[in-house]
Design a protein around this motif. Structure first.
Motif, PDB file in Angstrom:
ATOM      1  N   UNK A   1       0.819  -1.216   0.000  1.00  0.00           N
ATOM      2  CA  UNK A   1       0.000   0.000   0.000  1.00  0.00           C
ATOM      3  C   UNK A   1       0.848   1.259   0.000  1.00  0.00           C
ATOM      4  N   UNK A   2       2.028   1.181   0.609  1.00  0.00           N
ATOM      5  CA  UNK A   2       2.925   2.331   0.652  1.00  0.00           C
ATOM      6  C   UNK A   2       3.118   2.889  -0.767  1.00  0.00           C
ATOM      7  N   UNK A   3       3.294   1.973  -1.704  1.00  0.00           N
ATOM      8  CA  UNK A   3       3.569   2.367  -3.079  1.00  0.00           C
ATOM      9  C   UNK A   3       2.312   2.718  -3.854  1.00  0.00           C
TER      10      UNK A   3
ATOM     11  N   UNK B   1     -19.891  -2.298 -12.260  1.00  0.00           N
ATOM     12  CA  UNK B   1     -18.454  -2.257 -11.992  1.00  0.00           C
ATOM     13  C   UNK B   1     -18.233  -1.246 -10.857  1.00  0.00           C
ATOM     14  N   UNK B   2     -17.047  -1.266 -10.253  1.00  0.00           N
ATOM     15  CA  UNK B   2     -16.795  -0.383  -9.126  1.00  0.00           C
ATOM     16  C   UNK B   2     -15.540   0.443  -9.374  1.00  0.00           C
ATOM     17  N   UNK B   3     -15.677   1.742  -9.152  1.00  0.00           N
ATOM     18  CA  UNK B   3     -14.508   2.614  -9.195  1.00  0.00           C
ATOM     19  C   UNK B   3     -13.927   2.627  -7.784  1.00  0.00           C
ATOM     20  N   UNK B   4     -12.683   2.225  -7.643  1.00  0.00           N
ATOM     21  CA  UNK B   4     -12.114   2.135  -6.291  1.00  0.00           C
ATOM     22  C   UNK B   4     -10.823   2.935  -6.201  1.00  0.00           C
ATOM     23  N   UNK B   5     -10.476   3.284  -4.971  1.00  0.00           N
ATOM     24  CA  UNK B   5      -9.196   3.937  -4.734  1.00  0.00           C
ATOM     25  C   UNK B   5      -8.434   3.113  -3.694  1.00  0.00           C
ATOM     26  N   UNK B   6      -7.133   2.959  -3.906  1.00  0.00           N
ATOM     27  CA  UNK B   6      -6.329   2.146  -3.003  1.00  0.00           C
ATOM     28  C   UNK B   6      -6.094   2.901  -1.699  1.00  0.00           C
ATOM     29  N   UNK B   7      -6.296   2.200  -0.580  1.00  0.00           N
ATOM     30  CA  UNK B   7      -6.141   2.805   0.747  1.00  0.00           C
ATOM     31  C   UNK B   7      -4.684   3.097   1.080  1.00  0.00           C
ATOM     32  N   UNK B   8      -4.482   4.020   1.985  1.00  0.00           N
ATOM     33  CA  UNK B   8      -3.140   4.252   2.530  1.00  0.00           C
ATOM     34  C   UNK B   8      -2.842   3.221   3.600  1.00  0.00           C
ATOM     35  N   UNK B   9      -1.550   3.036   3.942  1.00  0.00           N
ATOM     36  CA  UNK B   9      -1.183   2.012   4.925  1.00  0.00           C
ATOM     37  C   UNK B   9      -1.848   2.234   6.294  1.00  0.00           C
TER      38      UNK B   9
ATOM     39  N   UNK C   1      -4.006  -7.276   6.146  1.00  0.00           N
ATOM     40  CA  UNK C   1      -3.736  -7.841   4.836  1.00  0.00           C
ATOM     41  C   UNK C   1      -5.014  -7.894   4.014  1.00  0.00           C
ATOM     42  N   UNK C   2      -4.938  -7.516   2.779  1.00  0.00           N
ATOM     43  CA  UNK C   2      -6.016  -7.579   1.797  1.00  0.00           C
ATOM     44  C   UNK C   2      -7.108  -6.542   2.005  1.00  0.00           C
ATOM     45  N   UNK C   3      -6.974  -5.657   3.026  1.00  0.00           N
ATOM     46  CA  UNK C   3      -7.923  -4.551   3.158  1.00  0.00           C
ATOM     47  C   UNK C   3      -7.363  -3.396   2.329  1.00  0.00           C
ATOM     48  N   UNK C   4      -7.708  -3.369   1.053  1.00  0.00           N
ATOM     49  CA  UNK C   4      -6.994  -2.497   0.135  1.00  0.00           C
ATOM     50  C   UNK C   4      -7.821  -1.395  -0.530  1.00  0.00           C
ATOM     51  N   UNK C   5      -9.126  -1.600  -0.730  1.00  0.00           N
ATOM     52  CA  UNK C   5      -9.863  -0.646  -1.566  1.00  0.00           C
ATOM     53  C   UNK C   5     -10.921   0.135  -0.789  1.00  0.00           C
TER      54      UNK C   5
END
Lengths: 416, 295
Positions: A266-268, A360-368, A374-378
């Motif tokens: 997620x950092x990246x 469909x879903x528009x998602x944004x990646x979470x910050x750390x 683990x796997x809690x990303x969007x």
């Protein structure tokens, strides 16, 4: 729809002859999962898709119309020749009734022709090209989870609406990359944005720093990554390293899977905006299924295409039950009649051209800090309704649709 | 005058610098290959896999033992070198008296086995490896943002190349090595243990590959195939420099990095092929390579 399937049914009865008998051929329903099990797409589909297909068969009860259901699998190594020879062998000597998954557009298009010719179902979840439901569409094929148009359109439009109205593309220099760039550029322009430049990077490529600096020099607000797999991973990683994302330019991943985010960390990837057809943590139903899948996959969470494999196999088996036969044309026509309602998609349907239309879903990646583990990303930003997400059927130029329309004297888009 | 085909000089400097960074990887990898070829007469196709193992050992140590980047820079090359030495003792040793082709086939097969095994265990998407804290961030040079880590890569690779060159050209051990390359039987007659020297040389060449792997871990994806993409280019570098020429491989490594960097600006589509075009031209004009001696 009914008219169309009636026509299909008539054609089938005239041409198929003795093989048209009702019931299950060879006393077995055999599903062949054909995908990349060792190369760049092995994590996003691979063994996980095989497991998904097996789960669907088990959940269905293991038999349909009193006959056993079997799952076999093979590695096509992303090569059309390898994929074709496996498919031919499966169909000719091993009584395979449906070929499932098939990532990599070039392989999928080869399988599309073989399955059309030999009247075998092609249940595609992972290939990206819109041609599968466009000029190469087939009465025995279904394209289930996503395509380049849905991803490009969702992400392109959303970012322009959020102010990202100038774009620069870093494009993988082969058919898929060009196709993805073109689809996205169209969506961007339609939404009022502008494309200020593009660079064609060789495929595959390790070092994107040079291309990223060119993107930076263009001063575009959004850098569109028209690539996939390892190329996307390296571009995102290096964009962060060279301070490009920190300086305010946004990255748009045009073909990014959950497994890529996991690999990058997620950092990246934080802040990356992308479109997906499924997210495991969306609601109770998706979580319930995904956790069952994860138990068999060392705790990994499924990508959209792996979940799609389960859903399409389940739908296929239900259609066999409803149609009373495993004849591919009849079953696929039945699949198009029956709506889809499961953990993967709600009120979804398969169009005449074989395109499965779902939200469909528009998602944004979470910050750390935001991620709980683990796997809690969007974060889901927006649900894109199916009709808006996928290319309109008339635009695809699928010959099946045009034939049906001329025969029925209806405009092409008329039948659902 | 300096503005070439619409590229302002500042952008050009940026690209040249990037080329130099890529050249640093080519130099370290081709140096190890040249060393091994020079003394063992083995075309070490396992080099890419050993580079990948270096990156993976660093990642495994971080993941399972909490050992960070700096110790890895030493430990990972040693671990991979030990594996290399085992390979040399058990397998390569038996092939020295045979044609090059046998060594090539063996090492190529080993590379496939090693990469396949890693792929089976760790999948294909790659593992994350963060840039060490001391080296994160970067400098704004005006014409570009230079990440500290990339600057470090250039310095570290220069140091490794220079160190190796000094070792071989200026020390007694290096003199034995060079003599062993010329005529192993004669050197043996003087009481030098040539087989041990050969083993250690192979270990050292492999360690250089693993060292490059650790350097690459934070910037490229740590995945089982990371070496197979690179190794072909590195072979071209060695061929252009002249098989077995140590200085040649280092200079060619940096030079080709620069040329590739420029191609990425002027005609990006050709950037993956330019090195091979140069290789073809060099082979036509100077079949032994730029720095090689015709035998």
């Amino acid at each position: 729809m009914r008219l169309a399937s009636g026509v299909l049914g008539a054609v089938f009865l005239l041409s198929a002859g003795p093989a048209a008998a009702q019931g299950i051929s060879n006393d077995v329903v055999k599903l062949g999962v054909l995908n990349d099990q060792s190369g760049v797409y092995a994590d996003l589909a691979g063994q996980g898709s095989v497991v998904a297909a097996q789960m669907a068969v088990e959940d269905f009860g293991g038999t349909v119309l009193g006959k056993t259901i079997q799952v076999v699998s093979a590695d096509h190594q992303n090569k059309p020749d390898v994929g074709s020879s496996v498919a031919n062998q499966w169909i000719d000597t091993e009584q395979v009734d449906a070929i499932v998954d098939v990532p990599t557009s070039s392989v999928a298009l080869a399988i599309q022709e073989i399955t059309r010719r030999k009247n075998v179902a092609h249940l595609n979840s992972t290939a990206a090209t819109t041609d599968l439901t466009g000029k190469a569409c087939s009465p025995t094929a279904v394209h289930y989870t996503y395509d380049t148009y849905a991803l490009a359109n969702g992400t392109g439009r959303a970012l322009v609406q959020q102010g990202g109205d100038t774009w620069f593309f870093i494009t993988a220099d082969y058919a898929f990359g060009h196709n993805l760039e073109q689809n996205t550029a169209e969506a961007v322009k339609k939404a009022g944005g502008k494309v200020v430049g593009a660079v064609r990077a060789p495929f595959p490529n390790n070092d994107f720093s040079s291309f990223l600096l060119q993107a930076q020099a263009s001063q575009a607000k959004v850098i569109g990554l028209a690539n996939a797999g390892g190329d996307t991973i390296n571009s995102i990683k290096q964009a962060r390293e060279f301070g490009i994302t920190q300086a305010g330019q946004r990255l748009a991943g045009l073909l990014v899977f959950l497994s890529d985010i996991h690999s990058l960390g997620l950092e990246t990837t934080q802040g990356l905006t992308l479109t997906t057809g499924f997210y495991w943590d969306k609601d109770d139903e998706t979580r319930e299924w995904s956790k069952r899948w994860a138990e068999r996959m060392n705790g990994r969470m499924p990508t959209m295409v792996q979940a799609g494999v389960y859903s399409v196999v389940m739908h296929y088996l239900n259609a066999i039950k409803a149609a009373g036969t495993d004849d591919a044309k009849t079953v696929v026509a039945k699949m198009k009649e029956m709506p889809i309602n499961d953990f993967f998609a709600k009120n979804a349907r398969i169009r005449q051209d074989g395109r499965m239309v779902h939200d469909m879903y528009l998602v944004q990646v979470k910050g750390p800090q935001e991620s709980k583990g683990a796997w809690d990303y969007y974060n889901i930003l927006r649900t894109i309704p199916g009709d808006e997400a996928f290319m309109p059927m008339e635009a695809g130029n699928c010959p099946l649709v045009q034939e049906a329309a001329t025969k029925n004297g209806q405009p092409a888009g008329g039948a659902r | 005058m300096f503005e070439l085909i619409g590229i302002p000089p500042q952008a050009l400097f940026g690209q040249l610098l990037l080329g130099l960074i890529n050249g640093a990887f080519y130099a370290v990898l081709s140096l190890g290959l040249a060393l091994i070829f020079g003394l063992l007469n083995i075309i070490n196709f396992t080099h890419g896999a050993q580079y990948m193992m270096g990156a993976f050992v660093a990642w495994l140590m971080l993941r399972y033992a909490g050992i960070g980047y700096w110790p890895s820079l030493i430990v990972a090359p040693v671990v991979v070198a030990v594996v290399g030495i085992v390979i040399e003792r058990l397998l390569l040793r038996r092939l020295y008296h045979l044609d090059h082709l046998y060594g090539l086939l063996l090492t190529f097969g080993l590379a496939l086995i090693i990469e396949g095994t890693f792929r089976q265990i760790y999948g294909i998407s790659g593992q994350p490896y963060a840039i060490p804290k001391e080296l994160s961030g970067g400098y704004d040079l005006g014409f570009m943002f230079l990440p500290t880590y990339r600057a470090w890569v250039v310095l570290a690779s220069l140091a490794a190349c220079l160190g190796t060159w000094l070792l071989i050209e200026k020390t007694r051990l290096g003199a034995y090595l060079r003599a062993g390359t010329e005529n192993a039987t004669l050197v043996r007659a003087f009481g030098v243990n040539v087989p041990v020297m050969v083993t250690l040389t192979y270990g050292f060449g492999v360690a250089l590959a693993a060292f490059a792997g650790v350097l690459a871990a934070p910037i490229y994806s740590v995945n089982p195939l990371m070496g197979s993409n690179l190794i072909i280019v590195v072979f071209a570098v060695v061929v252009i420099g002249g098989m077995g020429s140590i200085l040649g491989s280092v200079i060619t490594g940096y030079a080709l990095g620069l040329i590739e960097g420029l191609t990425k600006v002027f005609y990006p589509e050709a950037s993956s092929t330019v090195i091979f075009i140069i290789m073809a031209i060099v082979l036509l004009i100077k079949p032994a390579g730029l720095f090689g001696r015709a035998t």
